[in-house]
Design a protein around this motif. Structure first.
Motif, short mmCIF file in Angstrom:
data_model
loop_
_atom_site.label_atom_id
_atom_site.label_comp_id
_atom_site.label_asym_id
_atom_site.label_seq_id
_atom_site.Cartn_x
_atom_site.Cartn_y
_atom_site.Cartn_z
N LEU A 251 -33.94 26.79 67.60
CA LEU A 251 -35.09 26.64 66.71
C LEU A 251 -35.00 27.51 65.47
O LEU A 251 -35.38 27.10 64.37
CB LEU A 251 -36.39 26.96 67.47
N GLY A 252 -34.52 28.73 65.65
CA GLY A 252 -34.52 29.66 64.53
C GLY A 252 -33.58 29.28 63.40
O GLY A 252 -33.76 29.74 62.27
N THR A 253 -32.62 28.45 63.68
CA THR A 253 -31.63 28.08 62.67
C THR A 253 -32.20 27.23 61.54
O THR A 253 -31.51 27.01 60.53
CB THR A 253 -30.47 27.33 63.33
N VAL A 254 -33.44 26.78 61.66
CA VAL A 254 -34.03 26.00 60.57
C VAL A 254 -34.07 26.80 59.28
O VAL A 254 -33.88 26.26 58.19
CB VAL A 254 -35.45 25.52 60.94
N TRP A 255 -34.27 28.11 59.39
CA TRP A 255 -34.35 28.91 58.16
C TRP A 255 -32.99 29.07 57.51
O TRP A 255 -32.89 29.27 56.31
CB TRP A 255 -34.99 30.27 58.46
N ILE A 256 -31.94 28.97 58.31
CA ILE A 256 -30.60 28.97 57.74
C ILE A 256 -30.45 27.73 56.84
O ILE A 256 -29.91 27.81 55.73
CB ILE A 256 -29.52 28.97 58.83
N LEU A 257 -30.96 26.60 57.33
CA LEU A 257 -30.90 25.37 56.54
C LEU A 257 -31.67 25.50 55.24
O LEU A 257 -31.20 25.10 54.17
CB LEU A 257 -31.46 24.20 57.35
N LEU B 36 -37.66 44.87 50.66
CA LEU B 36 -39.02 44.98 51.18
C LEU B 36 -39.74 43.63 51.15
O LEU B 36 -40.44 43.26 52.10
CB LEU B 36 -39.82 45.99 50.37
N ALA B 37 -39.57 42.90 50.05
CA ALA B 37 -40.29 41.63 49.90
C ALA B 37 -39.91 40.62 50.98
O ALA B 37 -40.75 39.84 51.43
CB ALA B 37 -40.02 41.04 48.52
N SER B 38 -38.65 40.63 51.42
CA SER B 38 -38.21 39.66 52.43
C SER B 38 -38.89 39.92 53.77
O SER B 38 -39.26 38.98 54.49
CB SER B 38 -36.70 39.69 52.58
N ALA B 39 -39.07 41.20 54.13
CA ALA B 39 -39.79 41.51 55.37
C ALA B 39 -41.24 41.06 55.25
O ALA B 39 -41.84 40.52 56.19
CB ALA B 39 -39.72 43.01 55.65
N GLY C 54 -33.55 43.25 55.17
CA GLY C 54 -34.95 43.66 55.26
C GLY C 54 -35.57 43.36 56.62
O GLY C 54 -35.95 44.27 57.36
N PRO C 55 -35.67 42.09 57.02
CA PRO C 55 -36.23 41.75 58.33
C PRO C 55 -35.40 42.30 59.50
O PRO C 55 -35.96 42.71 60.52
CB PRO C 55 -36.24 40.22 58.33
N LEU C 56 -34.06 42.31 59.36
CA LEU C 56 -33.21 42.78 60.46
C LEU C 56 -33.45 44.26 60.75
O LEU C 56 -33.54 44.67 61.91
CB LEU C 56 -31.74 42.55 60.13
N LEU C 57 -33.55 45.07 59.72
CA LEU C 57 -33.68 46.52 59.90
C LEU C 57 -35.14 46.97 60.11
O LEU C 57 -35.39 47.96 60.78
CB LEU C 57 -33.08 47.26 58.70
N LEU C 58 -36.07 46.23 59.52
CA LEU C 58 -37.48 46.64 59.60
C LEU C 58 -38.26 45.89 60.68
O LEU C 58 -39.36 46.30 61.03
CB LEU C 58 -38.17 46.41 58.25
N GLY C 59 -37.69 44.80 61.22
CA GLY C 59 -38.42 43.93 62.14
C GLY C 59 -39.04 44.64 63.33
O GLY C 59 -40.20 44.41 63.68
N ARG C 60 -38.29 45.51 63.99
CA ARG C 60 -38.81 46.18 65.20
C ARG C 60 -40.02 47.05 64.88
O ARG C 60 -40.88 47.28 65.74
CB ARG C 60 -37.72 47.02 65.86
N VAL D 97 -38.78 39.30 66.65
CA VAL D 97 -38.06 38.02 66.74
C VAL D 97 -38.48 37.09 65.61
O VAL D 97 -37.64 36.44 64.97
CB VAL D 97 -38.32 37.35 68.12
N ASP D 98 -39.78 37.03 65.34
CA ASP D 98 -40.27 36.16 64.28
C ASP D 98 -39.71 36.59 62.92
O ASP D 98 -39.32 35.75 62.11
CB ASP D 98 -41.80 36.19 64.25
N LEU D 99 -39.67 37.88 62.67
CA LEU D 99 -39.13 38.36 61.40
C LEU D 99 -37.64 38.08 61.28
O LEU D 99 -37.16 37.68 60.22
CB LEU D 99 -39.41 39.85 61.22
N VAL D 100 -36.92 38.30 62.38
CA VAL D 100 -35.48 38.03 62.35
C VAL D 100 -35.22 36.55 62.13
O VAL D 100 -34.36 36.16 61.33
CB VAL D 100 -34.80 38.51 63.65
N VAL D 101 -35.98 35.70 62.84
CA VAL D 101 -35.82 34.25 62.69
C VAL D 101 -36.08 33.83 61.25
O VAL D 101 -35.29 33.11 60.63
CB VAL D 101 -36.75 33.50 63.66
#
Length: 478
Positions: free
Chosen positions: A32-38, A382-385, A327-333, A155-159
């Motif tokens: 499901l998460g791969t939609v954002w890759i598209l 920051l904006a991406s998170a 941004g989301p990968l490092l700040l998500g948790r 998970v939502d931020l990473v996705v």
């Protein structure tokens, strides 16, 4: 399909929330998460190849002003697609719609590769956007209903952040495909869209094995199917971990319904939760204006104001995308530990503050394209998170029965205001070839992001580590 409905007591939400991370959750993430890759691939490919499509011999017949118009068509399609498919997702289920919307995307992207005139490109982009818009409502609701509460934020931020993985891949792909020593000027950009469609087909194959949301099933009178799915997940997790899962004591009493009227959904959002509605609009308008305005026109900004060649623009976009991904990968948790309100506020207001030195560097030309890029990456880290957290927020703060349509509504309104105005405004300002005018676009985007940060500070909801049912009581709860 006719289903028997009544009043039931279920522990399914608590059982899903207490699960340890497992291969099942990885399948959800990949399927499901791969939609954002598209989506990232789509937007960035257009941003990267846009300059090439305006050149003689490209076969597209487009001018530089058409780039902003095409972006607006894409966003308009995404808004309408989100509203249409969002309502259908709440009515007919998550799985049916996330298969249909991906199919729409694939067909429209293939059509884009055969563009021969601006009007055809606009139409293909509109339909592609409709598929992606529908994906947002169907996918976000399904992910949040299947991921344990304690992990939902990260998970939502990473996705959502994987959008930028697709963006980096799209830019790197464009770098090779725009090399005229490898591909003719009229072929490379077409292959870029064709490869995006191929990726969509591969994701469609994986997605067929993702189950329907048990939460949606038991509300719509199919509790037996929901129990079967959750029981199967639990057995798989127990085999994987070698430990017996404890049965939670929390239960939920639900009056099942086959369908819920649209007027009930609308009344819930604006009469029951008016502060949350204002929050959702502010967050979505802010991130949509900033991202759609700048990203759709980034390639043109580098070529117009820094003399960057169309074949080298993707290098800058790859670096820009990687910064957004981090941004989301490092700040998500931190959104699960520090909390939603402080982190969303910091990401929105912080990116607005960083826009000030960005504007100064752009106006003065100091540091050339690399100096501009460094500040651009810092701002969008920051904006991406913050942008990812907008989707998380509206998915969490409204009742289960309205989740997909709530995502669709706020995405459509916020993106319609920010995502259509932004690209059109930036496109016209960039085309004017005046740094002062272009800087106005950056300043407006910063102000709109700051409004989103203030809205979070005033209306933010404490949702970290809480079940969806605790954050917003289901309409059908007894």
């Amino acid at each position: 399909m006719t289903t028997a409905t009544g009043v039931i007591t279920t522990s399914i939400p608590a059982r899903l929330d207490r699960l340890p991370w497992s291969r099942f959750h990885w399948r959800i993430l990949i399927g499901l998460g791969t939609v954002w890759i598209l989506d990232g691939l789509e937007v960035t490919i257009v941003g990267s190849v846009a300059d090439r499509m305006t050149e003689n011999g490209s076969g597209a017949g487009m001018g530089s002003g058409d780039v902003g118009v095409a972006a607006a068509f894409y966003v308009a399609g995404a808004c309408l697609g989100a509203l249409l498919f969002g309502q259908l997702t709440d009515r007919y289920g998550r799985k049916k719609l996330f298969l249909v919307t991906l199919g729409v995307y694939v067909v429209a992207t293939v059509a884009t590769a055969f563009t021969f005139a601006p009007w055809f490109f606009f139409l293909a982009r509109f339909v592609t956007g409709a598929g992606i818009g529908g994906e947002y409502s169907a996918i976000n609701s399904a992910i949040d209903e299947l991921i344990p509460a304690r992990l939902r934020g990260r998970v939502d931020l990473v996705v959502n952040g994987t959008y930028w993985g697709g963006s980096a891949a799209g830019a790197a792909l464009a770098l090779a495909l725009l090399d005229t020593s490898i591909f003719p000027i009229g072929l490379g950009w077409r292959l870029a869209f064709g490869l995006g469609a191929l990726l969509g087909v591969l994701i469609l194959v994986v997605r067929r094995h993702v189950p329907e949301s048990p939460r949606w099933l038991f509300i719509h009178g199919r509790e037996d199917t929901a129990e079967e799915i959750v029981g199967g997940i639990e057995k798989e997790v127990e085999r994987e971990s070698g430990e017996k899962l404890e049965m939670p004591t929390e239960t939920l009493k639900i009056r099942q319904r086959n369908s819920i009227p649209f007027r009930t959904i609308a009344r819930t959002a604006f009469k029951t939760y008016p502060r949350r509605a204002a929050l959702g609009l502010a967050l979505f308008v802010g991130q949509a204006f900033l991202y759609n305005g700048i990203t759709f026109n980034l390639g043109t900004i580098f070529s117009t104001y820094y003399g960057t060649t169309s074949s080298f623009v993707p290098v800058f976009i790859v670096i820009y995308a990687i910064g957004n991904l981090l941004g989301p990968l490092l700040l998500g948790r931190l959104f699960d530990t520090v909390g939603r309100r402080p982190m969303i506020t910091v990401s929105y207001l912080g990116s607005a503050v960083l826009s000030v030195p960005l504007i100064f560097v752009f106006l003065s030309g100091a540091g050339g394209p690399w100096g501009f890029l460094v500040l651009l990456v810092a701002t969008f880290f920051l904006a991406s998170a913050g942008a990812s957290s907008a989707y998380l927020t509206v998915s969490e703060i409204f009742p289960m029965e309205t989740r997909a349509l709530a995502i669709a509504f706020f995405y459509a309104i916020g993106t319609g205001v920010g995502g259509i105005v932004g690209p059109l405004m930036f496109g016209s300002l960039v085309e004017a070839n005046d740094r002062g005018l272009a800087a106005v676009g950056f300043a407006v985007a910063a102000v709109v992001m700051a409004v989103g940060g203030v809205a979070e500070l005033l209306f933010g909801v404490k949702a970290e580590n809480a079940s969806l049912e605790a954050i917003a009581k289901p309409l059908t709860a007894q």
